[in-house]
Write an enzyme that holds these catalytic residues in place. Structure first.
Site, PDB file in Angstrom:
ATOM      1  N   CYS A  97       0.835  -1.205   0.000  1.00 48.40           N
ATOM      2  CA  CYS A  97       0.000   0.000   0.000  1.00 48.40           C
ATOM      3  C   CYS A  97       0.872   1.259   0.000  1.00 48.40           C
ATOM      4  O   CYS A  97       1.437   1.612  -1.029  1.00 48.40           O
ATOM      5  CB  CYS A  97      -1.011  -0.041   1.129  1.00 48.40           C
ATOM      6  SG  CYS A  97      -2.368   1.135   0.898  1.00 48.40           S
TER       7      CYS A  97
ATOM      8  N   GLU B 218      -0.926  -8.622   4.758  1.00 51.41           N
ATOM      9  CA  GLU B 218      -0.728  -8.867   6.192  1.00 51.41           C
ATOM     10  C   GLU B 218      -2.036  -8.872   6.971  1.00 51.41           C
ATOM     11  O   GLU B 218      -2.065  -9.323   8.112  1.00 51.41           O
ATOM     12  CB  GLU B 218       0.240  -7.823   6.777  1.00 51.41           C
ATOM     13  CG  GLU B 218      -0.348  -6.456   7.029  1.00 51.41           C
ATOM     14  CD  GLU B 218      -0.493  -5.554   5.807  1.00 51.41           C
ATOM     15  OE1 GLU B 218      -0.880  -4.388   5.994  1.00 51.41           O
ATOM     16  OE2 GLU B 218      -0.225  -5.995   4.668  1.00 51.41           O
TER      17      GLU B 218
ATOM     18  N   HIS C  56      -3.225  -5.159   1.187  1.00 53.11           N
ATOM     19  CA  HIS C  56      -2.653  -5.502   2.492  1.00 53.11           C
ATOM     20  C   HIS C  56      -2.664  -7.015   2.730  1.00 53.11           C
ATOM     21  O   HIS C  56      -3.548  -7.523   3.420  1.00 53.11           O
ATOM     22  CB  HIS C  56      -3.448  -4.809   3.603  1.00 53.11           C
ATOM     23  CG  HIS C  56      -3.301  -3.333   3.606  1.00 53.11           C
ATOM     24  ND1 HIS C  56      -2.313  -2.691   4.312  1.00 53.11           N
ATOM     25  CD2 HIS C  56      -4.006  -2.358   2.976  1.00 53.11           C
ATOM     26  CE1 HIS C  56      -2.419  -1.383   4.130  1.00 53.11           C
ATOM     27  NE2 HIS C  56      -3.439  -1.162   3.313  1.00 53.11           N
TER      28      HIS C  56
END
Length: 188
Positions: free
Chosen positions: A79, A172, A170
């Site tokens: 990002c 994660e 994202h």
């Protein structure tokens, strides 16, 4: 065991650390240039790219990160990390200039336009990757050196060039470790 740093000035730092550790590498927070010593790779997490750049400049991290990359060490930007790693940012903000493409900040819209999408990533095969986009950027005008790894609506949302990997989303924030595994196995 591979040692991966996470730039710990903003964003989902703890989530990246958990993902790195679950992929079998050691994770370390990076707040100062000396924290880069001995690392095999670095993650630039999401956050607000303008704020992150200002903090990176204040703590003199821009040049050390460029030097880290020039040594051939791998960097993964998610990002805002994608924005910071791009050669140019639409609007002329300073970037690290490590992937030859232009970043469009908030390219899919503001917070209320955040979304999830299934990405077909050739390197992963099936099933599709469920990506989370939050005020997501995208890349335009990549050089021939940039390999496009995923798109949404014909917009580049994942790419790599040499030792640099970027995603507009994202990974994660998911339970799917394939992007971190790719980074550790193919890039680091």
């Amino acid at each position: 065991m591979k040692k991966i740093g996470v730039l710990a000035i903003q964003g989902a730092v703890d989530e990246h650390i958990q993902m790195i550790e679950s992929a079998g590498a050691l994770a370390f927070k990076v707040k100062h240039s000396s924290d880069l010593d001995g690392l095999d790779g670095l993650v630039l997490p999401g956050g607000e790219s303008t704020t992150m750049r200002k903090i990176m400049k204040r703590y003199d991290l821009m040049e050390p990160i460029r030097a880290f990359a020039s040594e051939g060490k791998a960097i993964f930007g998610t990002c805002a990390g994608l924005v910071l790693l791009s050669k140019e940012i639409e609007g002329g903000e300073e970037s690290l200039g490590l992937i030859e493409a232009t970043a469009i900040r908030n390219g899919f819209g503001r917070q209320k336009e955040s979304f999830e999408a299934e990405l077909n990533v050739e390197a992963f095969g099936e099933p599709a990757f469920e990506a989370i986009f939050i005020r997501a950027p995208y890349l335009i005008e990549p050089s021939n050196e940039v390999a496009v790894l995923a798109t949404v609506e014909n917009r580049i949302v994942a790419a790599k060039q040499a030792n640099i990997l970027v995603t507009a989303f994202h990974p994660e924030l998911t339970n799917d470790n394939r992007w971190m595994n790719y980074f550790l196995e193919k890039m680091v």
